[in-house]
Design a protein around this motif. Structure first.
Motif, PDB file in Angstrom:
ATOM      1  N   ALA A 286       0.830  -1.205   0.000  1.00 15.54           N
ATOM      2  CA  ALA A 286       0.000   0.000   0.000  1.00 15.54           C
ATOM      3  C   ALA A 286       0.869   1.261   0.000  1.00 15.54           C
ATOM      4  O   ALA A 286       0.596   2.229  -0.718  1.00 15.54           O
ATOM      5  N   TYR A 287       1.928   1.226   0.821  1.00 14.71           N
ATOM      6  CA  TYR A 287       2.830   2.377   0.878  1.00 14.71           C
ATOM      7  C   TYR A 287       3.475   2.623  -0.478  1.00 14.71           C
ATOM      8  O   TYR A 287       3.595   3.776  -0.928  1.00 14.71           O
ATOM      9  N   LEU A 288       3.888   1.558  -1.148  1.00 16.40           N
ATOM     10  CA  LEU A 288       4.553   1.706  -2.444  1.00 16.40           C
ATOM     11  C   LEU A 288       3.630   2.400  -3.448  1.00 16.40           C
ATOM     12  O   LEU A 288       4.051   3.305  -4.177  1.00 16.40           O
ATOM     13  N   LEU A 289       2.370   1.999  -3.460  1.00 20.36           N
ATOM     14  CA  LEU A 289       1.412   2.606  -4.392  1.00 20.36           C
ATOM     15  C   LEU A 289       1.144   4.071  -4.042  1.00 20.36           C
ATOM     16  O   LEU A 289       1.223   4.962  -4.908  1.00 20.36           O
ATOM     17  N   LEU A 290       0.849   4.327  -2.768  1.00 25.01           N
ATOM     18  CA  LEU A 290       0.492   5.688  -2.357  1.00 25.01           C
ATOM     19  C   LEU A 290       1.685   6.637  -2.428  1.00 25.01           C
ATOM     20  O   LEU A 290       1.542   7.808  -2.788  1.00 25.01           O
ATOM     21  N   SER A 291       2.868   6.131  -2.081  1.00 30.24           N
ATOM     22  CA  SER A 291       4.055   6.994  -2.110  1.00 30.24           C
ATOM     23  C   SER A 291       4.421   7.371  -3.532  1.00 30.24           C
ATOM     24  O   SER A 291       4.974   8.449  -3.775  1.00 30.24           O
ATOM     25  N   GLY A 292       4.095   6.494  -4.486  1.00 24.92           N
ATOM     26  CA  GLY A 292       4.339   6.825  -5.882  1.00 24.92           C
ATOM     27  C   GLY A 292       3.435   7.956  -6.345  1.00 24.92           C
ATOM     28  O   GLY A 292       3.879   8.869  -7.056  1.00 24.92           O
ATOM     29  N   LEU A 293       2.192   7.893  -5.917  1.00 26.08           N
ATOM     30  CA  LEU A 293       1.245   8.955  -6.270  1.00 26.08           C
ATOM     31  C   LEU A 293       1.646  10.289  -5.644  1.00 26.08           C
ATOM     32  O   LEU A 293       1.473  11.354  -6.237  1.00 26.08           O
ATOM     33  N   ALA A 294       2.213  10.198  -4.427  1.00 25.24           N
ATOM     34  CA  ALA A 294       2.617  11.414  -3.710  1.00 25.24           C
ATOM     35  C   ALA A 294       4.027  11.869  -4.078  1.00 25.24           C
ATOM     36  O   ALA A 294       4.491  12.891  -3.572  1.00 25.24           O
ATOM     37  N   ARG A 295       4.687  11.097  -4.932  1.00 26.52           N
ATOM     38  CA  ARG A 295       6.045  11.427  -5.358  1.00 26.52           C
ATOM     39  C   ARG A 295       7.006  11.565  -4.179  1.00 26.52           C
ATOM     40  O   ARG A 295       7.780  12.531  -4.082  1.00 26.52           O
ATOM     41  N   VAL A 296       6.949  10.606  -3.257  1.00 22.59           N
ATOM     42  CA  VAL A 296       7.890  10.587  -2.136  1.00 22.59           C
ATOM     43  C   VAL A 296       9.304  10.471  -2.682  1.00 22.59           C
ATOM     44  O   VAL A 296       9.574   9.685  -3.598  1.00 22.59           O
ATOM     45  N   LYS A 297      10.223  11.245  -2.119  1.00 22.81           N
ATOM     46  CA  LYS A 297      11.559  11.345  -2.691  1.00 22.81           C
ATOM     47  C   LYS A 297      12.555  10.337  -2.114  1.00 22.81           C
ATOM     48  O   LYS A 297      13.663  10.206  -2.625  1.00 22.81           O
ATOM     49  N   ASN A 298      12.203   9.653  -1.033  1.00 23.89           N
ATOM     50  CA  ASN A 298      13.130   8.645  -0.498  1.00 23.89           C
ATOM     51  C   ASN A 298      13.500   7.637  -1.569  1.00 23.89           C
ATOM     52  O   ASN A 298      12.659   7.216  -2.374  1.00 23.89           O
ATOM     53  N   LEU A 299      14.730   7.204  -1.555  1.00 30.57           N
ATOM     54  CA  LEU A 299      15.168   6.119  -2.424  1.00 30.57           C
ATOM     55  C   LEU A 299      14.612   4.801  -1.904  1.00 30.57           C
ATOM     56  O   LEU A 299      14.467   4.605  -0.692  1.00 30.57           O
ATOM     57  N   ILE A 300      14.287   3.900  -2.819  1.00 34.67           N
ATOM     58  CA  ILE A 300      13.867   2.547  -2.451  1.00 34.67           C
ATOM     59  C   ILE A 300      15.004   1.576  -2.725  1.00 34.67           C
ATOM     60  O   ILE A 300      15.686   1.678  -3.753  1.00 34.67           O
ATOM     61  N   HIS A 301      15.207   0.632  -1.801  1.00 34.84           N
ATOM     62  CA  HIS A 301      16.072  -0.519  -2.050  1.00 34.84           C
ATOM     63  C   HIS A 301      15.204  -1.763  -1.977  1.00 34.84           C
ATOM     64  O   HIS A 301      14.686  -2.119  -0.925  1.00 34.84           O
ATOM     65  N   PHE A 302      15.027  -2.430  -3.126  1.00 32.43           N
ATOM     66  CA  PHE A 302      14.306  -3.691  -3.178  1.00 32.43           C
ATOM     67  C   PHE A 302      15.289  -4.843  -2.965  1.00 32.43           C
ATOM     68  O   PHE A 302      16.352  -4.880  -3.598  1.00 32.43           O
ATOM     69  N   CYS A 303      14.932  -5.764  -2.088  1.00 28.98           N
ATOM     70  CA  CYS A 303      15.776  -6.931  -1.817  1.00 28.98           C
ATOM     71  C   CYS A 303      15.315  -8.127  -2.641  1.00 28.98           C
ATOM     72  O   CYS A 303      14.144  -8.520  -2.586  1.00 28.98           O
ATOM     73  N   ASN A 304      16.216  -8.686  -3.410  1.00 32.66           N
ATOM     74  CA  ASN A 304      15.998  -9.884  -4.221  1.00 32.66           C
ATOM     75  C   ASN A 304      14.832  -9.727  -5.195  1.00 32.66           C
ATOM     76  O   ASN A 304      13.910 -10.527  -5.226  1.00 32.66           O
TER      77      ASN A 304
END
Length: 352
Positions: free
Chosen positions: A43-61
């Motif tokens: 849910a955070y990933l979807l909503l943060s994309g809409l809000a253009r959150v600037k934190n970098l994401i690190h996806f594991c595996n």
């Protein structure tokens, strides 16, 4: 640069596997990870994309669809983008995997090994910076070593899904049956689930069979272990080998995938009779059928020869043990080096 108390903030879509828990247990200097998991993470990933959150994401595996976000991702192999090995040859599945990479702003692809990198470049078009960041080991407890090390250990796999066989468990068991009477002061620990009949035979030979919690393996098994045998024909990393080498345990591994790359000159590499991954970075779709024809006599003989030398000649074993410790405590495998590299990657990703 997004920060919190002068720290670089990274949304970490983590995994419970120890490879990735090291990020949280021993993060890079001045990096604050915010762990994102489960439904809340989605849910955070979807909503943060809409809000253009600037934190970098690190996806594991692997990598999730990250619309509107900047991200990096590490992975064991290209397989993380597919449902099964057969789908890797399906054009629609390849296109879907490619789309995932092209969603949002991919900044870095971080394969765990060069073998993993080869699989990515074989199946996908990689138009972003790609850098190998090797898995590493961290323990909050001080690593101790017993003076008398008389344990031979095999880790992983179950007969129920044939992973025991695919990891070389049958050949390890047979090798032990052939030599254990010549080494009465040594004992084997097989942390796996062999077929019931074989398990009974192993127990009759004095082998401890079954699983135990990881903290007990780190505190009770590796400090007493002399050799770890993982002649796996399926593993992409074989993290138990990395863990054990940090205790000076000498590995006997196969030449499958990244095993030789990780072990280097600090262990003995034996040629596998079958491999899940071909040397050219493609999957072997006939692998399970090949495994069913085992155990493989030549494989057994090579394990017997390697194990006999390591148990019989103290100086021979000690030379490898010292190399194992040095390798794991030096770049690119020690955790401080891993953290410095990740910090530079994060800084480059948020500034570009």
């Amino acid at each position: 640069m997004p920060s919190s108390n002068n720290k670089l903030v990274v949304d970490l879509f983590s995994s419970s596997h120890p490879i990735w828990r090291t990020l949280l247990e021993k993060p890079p200097d001045d990096v604050k990870y915010i762990e994102r998991r489960g439904y809340a993470g989605k849910a955070y990933l979807l909503l943060s994309g809409l809000a253009r959150v600037k934190n970098l994401i690190h996806f594991c595996n692997g990598a999730k669809l990250a619309y509107g976000r900047r991200w990096v991702a590490d992975m064991e192999s290209v397989m993380v983008f597919f449902k099964n090995y057969e789908s890797m040859y399906d054009s629609d599945a390849v296109a879907a995997a490619q789309k995932r990479l092209e969603t949002g702003e991919c900044k870095y692809i971080l394969p765990l090994t060069n073998a993993a990198r080869k699989t990515l470049e074989r199946f996908l078009k990689i138009d972003w910076p790609i850098e190998v960041v090797y898995p590493t080991f961290y323990s909050r407890s001080k690593i101790s070593y017993d003076r008398y090390r008389n344990v031979v250990v095999f880790v992983g796999g179950s007969w129920r899904n044939m992973s025991f066989e695919a990891k070389g468990g049958r050949e390890v068991a047979e090798a032990w049956f052939r030599i254990y009477r010549s080494f009465p002061s040594f004992r084997m620990v097989m942390l796996s689930s062999p077929p019931p009949q074989l398990g009974k035979k192993l127990q009759e030979a004095g082998v401890k069979v079954g699983y135990m919690p990881r903290d007990r393996i780190l505190s009770e098994v590796y400090p007493r272990a002399r050799v770890i045998i993982l002649p796996s024909m399926m593993d992409t990393v074989g993290y138990s080998v990395i863990e054990a080498m940090n205790y000076g345990v000498v590995p006997i591994v196969s030449d499958h995938f990244a095993m030789p790359e990780l072990v280097g000159d600090a262990g003995i590499v034996v040629k596998a009779p079958a491999k899940l991954w071909n040397d050219n970075g493609t999957p072997n779709l006939g692998f399970m059928d090949q495994i069913k024809t085992g155990p493989f006599e030549e494989f057994i003989e090579k394990i017997v020869d390697a194990l006999t030398r390591l148990l019989d000649v103290e100086d021979y074993w000690r030379g490898y043990s010292e190399k194992a410790l040095l390798r794991m405590h030096s770049p690119p495998f020690n955790i401080d080096y891993r953290n410095r590299i990740l910090r530079k990657i994060y800084e480059s990703a948020v500034e570009s």
